[in-house]
Design a protein around this motif. Structure first.
Motif, PDB file in Angstrom:
ATOM      1  N   ILE A  56       0.846  -1.191   0.000  1.00  0.00           N
ATOM      2  CA  ILE A  56       0.000   0.000   0.000  1.00  0.00           C
ATOM      3  C   ILE A  56       0.880   1.240   0.000  1.00  0.00           C
ATOM      4  N   ASP A  57       0.682   2.132  -0.993  1.00  0.00           N
ATOM      5  CA  ASP A  57       1.455   3.369  -1.002  1.00  0.00           C
ATOM      6  C   ASP A  57       0.586   4.611  -0.828  1.00  0.00           C
ATOM      7  N   LEU A  58      -0.701   4.427  -0.572  1.00  0.00           N
ATOM      8  CA  LEU A  58      -1.566   5.557  -0.214  1.00  0.00           C
ATOM      9  C   LEU A  58      -2.624   5.063   0.760  1.00  0.00           C
ATOM     10  N   ILE A  59      -2.693   5.688   1.926  1.00  0.00           N
ATOM     11  CA  ILE A  59      -3.711   5.368   2.928  1.00  0.00           C
ATOM     12  C   ILE A  59      -4.714   6.519   2.947  1.00  0.00           C
ATOM     13  N   ILE A  60      -5.993   6.180   2.835  1.00  0.00           N
ATOM     14  CA  ILE A  60      -7.048   7.194   2.744  1.00  0.00           C
ATOM     15  C   ILE A  60      -8.016   6.980   3.895  1.00  0.00           C
ATOM     16  N   PHE A  61      -8.231   8.028   4.681  1.00  0.00           N
ATOM     17  CA  PHE A  61      -9.215   7.994   5.753  1.00  0.00           C
ATOM     18  C   PHE A  61     -10.412   8.852   5.334  1.00  0.00           C
ATOM     19  N   ASP A  62     -11.622   8.390   5.631  1.00  0.00           N
ATOM     20  CA  ASP A  62     -12.803   9.142   5.208  1.00  0.00           C
ATOM     21  C   ASP A  62     -13.264  10.158   6.247  1.00  0.00           C
ATOM     22  N   LYS A  63     -12.441  10.374   7.271  1.00  0.00           N
ATOM     23  CA  LYS A  63     -12.702  11.431   8.261  1.00  0.00           C
ATOM     24  C   LYS A  63     -11.378  11.840   8.893  1.00  0.00           C
ATOM     25  N   PRO A  64     -11.272  13.042   9.410  1.00  0.00           N
ATOM     26  CA  PRO A  64      -9.988  13.502   9.968  1.00  0.00           C
ATOM     27  C   PRO A  64      -9.635  12.801  11.284  1.00  0.00           C
ATOM     28  N   TYR A  65      -8.348  12.511  11.461  1.00  0.00           N
ATOM     29  CA  TYR A  65      -7.822  11.995  12.723  1.00  0.00           C
ATOM     30  C   TYR A  65      -6.521  12.725  13.032  1.00  0.00           C
ATOM     31  N   SER A  66      -6.115  12.647  14.261  1.00  0.00           N
ATOM     32  CA  SER A  66      -4.865  13.290  14.661  1.00  0.00           C
ATOM     33  C   SER A  66      -3.683  12.477  14.160  1.00  0.00           C
ATOM     34  N   SER A  67      -2.528  13.128  14.133  1.00  0.00           N
ATOM     35  CA  SER A  67      -1.310  12.446  13.686  1.00  0.00           C
ATOM     36  C   SER A  67      -0.984  11.250  14.575  1.00  0.00           C
ATOM     37  N   PHE A 114      -2.425   3.668  14.082  1.00  0.00           N
ATOM     38  CA  PHE A 114      -3.071   2.776  13.113  1.00  0.00           C
ATOM     39  C   PHE A 114      -2.028   2.124  12.199  1.00  0.00           C
ATOM     40  N   ILE A 115      -1.113   2.929  11.671  1.00  0.00           N
ATOM     41  CA  ILE A 115      -0.100   2.407  10.749  1.00  0.00           C
ATOM     42  C   ILE A 115       0.776   1.366  11.435  1.00  0.00           C
ATOM     43  N   ASN A 116       1.187   1.649  12.662  1.00  0.00           N
ATOM     44  CA  ASN A 116       2.079   0.739  13.373  1.00  0.00           C
ATOM     45  C   ASN A 116       1.381  -0.553  13.797  1.00  0.00           C
ATOM     46  N   MET A 117       0.109  -0.443  14.166  1.00  0.00           N
ATOM     47  CA  MET A 117      -0.596  -1.595  14.715  1.00  0.00           C
ATOM     48  C   MET A 117      -1.302  -2.438  13.665  1.00  0.00           C
ATOM     49  N   ARG A 118      -1.736  -1.795  12.556  1.00  0.00           N
ATOM     50  CA  ARG A 118      -2.704  -2.471  11.701  1.00  0.00           C
ATOM     51  C   ARG A 118      -2.228  -2.813  10.288  1.00  0.00           C
ATOM     52  N   LEU A 119      -1.176  -2.194   9.800  1.00  0.00           N
ATOM     53  CA  LEU A 119      -0.802  -2.405   8.402  1.00  0.00           C
ATOM     54  C   LEU A 119       0.350  -3.392   8.282  1.00  0.00           C
ATOM     55  N   GLN A 120       0.105  -4.456   7.526  1.00  0.00           N
ATOM     56  CA  GLN A 120       1.084  -5.522   7.355  1.00  0.00           C
ATOM     57  C   GLN A 120       2.005  -5.279   6.170  1.00  0.00           C
ATOM     58  N   ASN A 121       1.469  -4.707   5.091  1.00  0.00           N
ATOM     59  CA  ASN A 121       2.230  -4.601   3.831  1.00  0.00           C
ATOM     60  C   ASN A 121       2.207  -3.160   3.336  1.00  0.00           C
ATOM     61  N   LEU A 122       2.998  -2.328   3.964  1.00  0.00           N
ATOM     62  CA  LEU A 122       3.063  -0.912   3.625  1.00  0.00           C
ATOM     63  C   LEU A 122       4.308  -0.650   2.781  1.00  0.00           C
ATOM     64  N   ALA A 123       4.147   0.111   1.699  1.00  0.00           N
ATOM     65  CA  ALA A 123       5.283   0.439   0.842  1.00  0.00           C
ATOM     66  C   ALA A 123       6.292   1.303   1.599  1.00  0.00           C
ATOM     67  N   LYS A 124       7.547   1.285   1.129  1.00  0.00           N
ATOM     68  CA  LYS A 124       8.578   2.103   1.783  1.00  0.00           C
ATOM     69  C   LYS A 124       8.258   3.576   1.656  1.00  0.00           C
ATOM     70  N   GLU A 125       7.682   3.965   0.535  1.00  0.00           N
ATOM     71  CA  GLU A 125       7.260   5.343   0.324  1.00  0.00           C
ATOM     72  C   GLU A 125       5.742   5.366   0.218  1.00  0.00           C
ATOM     73  N   TYR A 126       5.096   6.197   1.018  1.00  0.00           N
ATOM     74  CA  TYR A 126       3.641   6.219   1.011  1.00  0.00           C
ATOM     75  C   TYR A 126       3.135   7.607   1.377  1.00  0.00           C
ATOM     76  N   ASN A 127       1.901   7.855   1.044  1.00  0.00           N
ATOM     77  CA  ASN A 127       1.224   9.097   1.400  1.00  0.00           C
ATOM     78  C   ASN A 127      -0.018   8.795   2.217  1.00  0.00           C
ATOM     79  N   ILE A 128      -0.501   9.812   2.886  1.00  0.00           N
ATOM     80  CA  ILE A 128      -1.732   9.693   3.673  1.00  0.00           C
ATOM     81  C   ILE A 128      -2.651  10.841   3.309  1.00  0.00           C
ATOM     82  N   ILE A 129      -3.907  10.523   3.081  1.00  0.00           N
ATOM     83  CA  ILE A 129      -4.925  11.542   2.796  1.00  0.00           C
ATOM     84  C   ILE A 129      -6.100  11.323   3.732  1.00  0.00           C
ATOM     85  N   THR A 130      -6.604  12.389   4.311  1.00  0.00           N
ATOM     86  CA  THR A 130      -7.856  12.298   5.056  1.00  0.00           C
ATOM     87  C   THR A 130      -8.893  13.162   4.367  1.00  0.00           C
TER      88      THR A 130
END
Length: 527
Positions: free
Chosen positions: A111-122, A128-144
């Motif tokens: 996954i190189d882009l994570i999209i949230f459908d509502k705002p959350y704090s950093s 979430f990224i540390n606890m829940r994502l198993q296969n994250l690309a080395k370079e990625y973006n985040i959009i809320t």
């Protein structure tokens, strides 16, 4: 709707992400955000229900449903919205979190882009990224996205909440689309242990629209397995080729439920009839409503289908175009070929109206049959005076009757005529001032004339339609079949062509195909 670029990790230099993950807290609003997501993701969009993850970011929604099948209407709604808003994306609704208490989201593609459908704090996002994502690309973006104010009505889908150990379904599964994904998801959602999928082999495909375009069986099997192992890897998948409409569904006593489309419900009933005759327990039948095609034309099906997908390939580039360094860029030469009665003349007329110069190799060939031409004496010498008409010219109909009965005679004819035609074509091309030239020749590929062309385009038609057209031209059925048997089949033409067109439907539809192909041609031609 607003974007909130809350956190950015090693930005991707404004490039589209290959693979996105939408963390969805409210599935009812998903149609409103897919249009925005389409602008950010190039290939694959995973969708993870936040409610299926328990409490990963602090204060998220609790689980809404207590049985897996209750998610069916929501999954249907997502795939339906994907059809309307981002049909070009490979959308995959993840099921593992709905069915099992998994600690991390597992996807086959990084996954190189994570999209949230509502705002959350950093800090919440970091957690979430540390606890829940198993296969994250080395370079990625985040959009809320701030979409809380949007609510969309969910289509009411009433389905049984049955869940079993072993489910089964079957189909062609050509170019896996959203309707396929919906059926496969239903089978995976309701199975506790095993899903069996029957994938039809080539012997069952001949009645389908543009069956020659259908992917090889092994590729379709691999695509089904890839999708199922991605959305729910915890299940056991048995994906097999089938050569009849029933497959293992009429032999396996462990199967309990069959997933069918509403249109094929009677097929499920037929399977149960056979199972009863064999003293096997009948299957529960789960009929699933397929997804509507958002913008069908009058010739396409109302529901999303592989037939429509194949029809939309007409006029596009199916085989990469290899640069031919042996010929100049201008004029740009299109070799147009195809079987007898496949509609080549109609296509060339449309292309001529768009500005192309047409070289008709058949007409050039006619010239070589006239008295005094180089080929005339050689043809009479080889095939005898029987081919000479009362006016002294060669009777092409008599000659055709001879050569299409015997491959050796046909080869003799070709060896005499083809070099003459090729030389004339090259002379015309060299003296032309046209930007685009179309060399129309039924024998383009077998004669090797594609070497004079930058691209090869083909017209195809079902065999039975070709026979019908030839009979309408006053050719006897036997002679019509002989001529078709003497030429390559449609699959050969498709395999050796860059662009394919089909004249099976009304003239206007052929014209639309040609216009699509022409517009795409102008974009890729050398300036």
């Amino acid at each position: 709707m607003g974007y909130y670029f809350s956190v950015v990790r090693k930005p991707l230099l404004n490039m589209l992400a290959k693979t996105g993950l939408l963390v969805c807290s409210n599935p009812k609003q998903i149609g409103n955000i897919m249009g925005s997501i389409k602008k950010e993701v190039k290939h694959t969009l995973y969708i993870q229900f936040l409610s299926a993850l328990g409490d990963p970011l602090g204060n998220f929604c609790p689980k809404t449903f207590n049985t897996w099948p209750k998610f069916s209407p929501t999954i249907y709604g997502i795939y339906s919205q994907a059809a309307t808003n981002c049909n070009d994306l490979d959308v995959r609704v993840l099921l593992s979190g709905l069915k099992y208490n998994i600690p991390k989201i597992q996807t086959q593609k990084p996954i190189d882009l994570i999209i949230f459908d509502k705002p959350y704090s950093s800090s919440e996002i970091d957690c979430f990224i540390n606890m829940r994502l198993q296969n994250l690309a080395k370079e990625y973006n985040i959009i809320t996205l701030n979409c809380e104010e949007f609510q969309e009505e969910e289509k009411e889908i009433i389905l049984s909440d049955t869940k079993v150990n072993h489910t089964v379904l079957g189909g062609t599964f050509d170019r896996l689309h959203l309707a396929h994904k919906l059926l496969l998801s239903e089978a995976a959602l309701r199975a506790d242990k095993t899903v069996t999928v029957g994938v039809t082999e080539e012997n069952m495909l001949f009645s389908k629209t543009l069956w020659e375009f259908i992917e090889d069986t092994d590729l379709r099997i691999n695509n089904v397995r890839d999708f199922l192992c991605d959305i729910c890897p915890e299940l056991n998948y048995n994906i097999v080729p089938i050569s009849d409409p029933f497959g293992p569904a009429i032999t396996d006593p462990t199967m309990e439920l069959i997933v069918v489309s509403q249109e094929t419900f009677k097929g499920g009933e037929k399977i149960n009839l056979i199972r009863r005759e064999r003293n096997l327990p009948p299957l529960d039948i789960l009929p699933v409503e397929l997804v509507d095609e958002p913008n069908p034309n009058p010739l396409e099906e109302a529901k999303i289908s592989s037939s429509t997908t194949r029809m939309r390939l007409l006029g596009t580039v199916l085989k990469p175009i290899q640069k031919n360094s042996n010929i100049p860029n201008i004029p740009y030469v299109i070799g147009l070929t195809g079987g007898i009665a496949s509609g080549k003349s109609g296509v060339t007329k449309h292309m001529q109206n768009l500005g192309a110069e047409i070289i008709n190799c058949d007409l050039i060939g006619h010239e070589c049959y006239k008295p005094g031409k180089l080929c005339y004496k050689e043809l009479v010498k080889v095939f005898g005076e029987q081919i000479v008409a009362d006016n002294g010219e060669i009777d092409r109909k008599v000659l055709g009757t001879i050569v299409f009965k015997n491959k050796d005679d046909l080869e003799k004819l070709n060896n005499i005529v083809w070099p003459y035609i090729a030389a004339e074509v090259q002379n015309i091309i060299k003296s032309s001032h046209a930007k685009v030239i179309v060399v129309e020749a039924a024998v383009l590929l077998v004669a090797g004339w594609q070497n004079m062309c930058h691209e090869v385009w083909t017209t195809i038609i079902p065999r039975e339609e070709a026979v019908k057209r030839l009979i309408e031209r006053n050719l006897a059925p036997e002679h019509a079949n002989n001529r078709i048997n003497a030429q390559p089949n449609n699959k050969y033409y498709i395999q050796h062509s860059n662009v394919v067109l089909c004249s099976l439907w009304p003239v206007e539809y052929t014209k639309e195909q040609v216009k699509k192909a022409w517009d795409l041609l102008l974009k890729r031609m050398p300036s």
